[in-house]
Design a protein around this motif. Structure first.
Motif, PDB file in Angstrom:
ATOM      1  N   PRO A 109       0.669   9.001  -2.744  1.00  0.00           N
ATOM      2  CA  PRO A 109      -0.756   9.220  -2.929  1.00  0.00           C
ATOM      3  C   PRO A 109      -1.111  10.067  -4.144  1.00  0.00           C
ATOM      4  N   THR A 140      -5.346   3.507  -2.127  1.00  0.00           N
ATOM      5  CA  THR A 140      -4.407   4.101  -1.184  1.00  0.00           C
ATOM      6  C   THR A 140      -3.007   3.559  -1.481  1.00  0.00           C
ATOM      7  N   ARG A 141      -2.012   4.190  -0.939  1.00  0.00           N
ATOM      8  CA  ARG A 141      -0.629   3.745  -1.160  1.00  0.00           C
ATOM      9  C   ARG A 141      -0.449   2.267  -0.788  1.00  0.00           C
ATOM     10  N   GLU A 143      -2.722  -0.059  -0.680  1.00  0.00           N
ATOM     11  CA  GLU A 143      -3.510  -0.864  -1.622  1.00  0.00           C
ATOM     12  C   GLU A 143      -2.810  -0.990  -2.969  1.00  0.00           C
TER      13      GLU A 143
END
Length: 161
Positions: A109, A140-141, A143
């Motif tokens: 992140p 986000t991670r 995504e």
């Protein structure tokens, strides 16, 4: 359209084109951690064209398994286009595939070595050479990882025509 839906459509299209051409694909992954390989193997019949892949998450493994230059990693970090080139070229040779994709970047992140999350590279290796695309897709991670899979598949599909 979500990245997951797009990945399924792109992977299906890529595998169909590869099959029609009698060609094969392999992949070397870092931040995607196996998601790119999964995008292929989720598709029935993938074994006709998908040879396999490796996940080289740490720099030491990038060097040991794929022969990525330790000097390059030390000087430029893993978040460098030449790292993606070395990864894709090595995995193409390792699996004797016609095409190979590589992903390297920061999933998040937070930033790593001064590089923002969602930043990195995808690379396609062929017998004719390599093509690298920079990816800048914050999120986000999950995504970020999905966006790199999509970017790699888009690069492959655009090359296959």
């Amino acid at each position: 359209m979500s990245d997951a839906v797009a990945a399924d459509e792109l992977a299906t299209k890529a595998l169909e084109k590869l099959s029609e051409q009698g060609r094969s694909i392999s992949c070397a992954e870092s931040l995607t951690g196996g998601l790119l390989a999964d995008a292929f193997v989720r598709i029935p019949g993938a074994s006709q064209t998908f040879r396999g892949g490796v996940v080289t998450y740490s720099d030491a493994v990038k060097t040991a398994v794929l022969g990525v230059s330790p000097q390059l990693l030390q000087t430029n970090t893993a978040y460098d286009p030449q790292v993606a080139v070395q990864m894709s070229t090595a995995v193409r040779e390792m699996f004797h595939s016609d095409y190979a994709l590589a992903t390297t970047g920061v999933a998040g992140p937070g930033p790593d070595e001064g590089v923002a999350p969602g930043t990195g590279y995808v690379c396609l290796a062929t017998a004719q050479g390599t093509e690298v695309r920079e990816v800048n897709q914050p999120g986000t991670r999950p995504e970020v990882r999905a966006s790199f899979v999509r970017a790699a598949l888009e690069l492959l599909v655009s090359h296959l025509g």
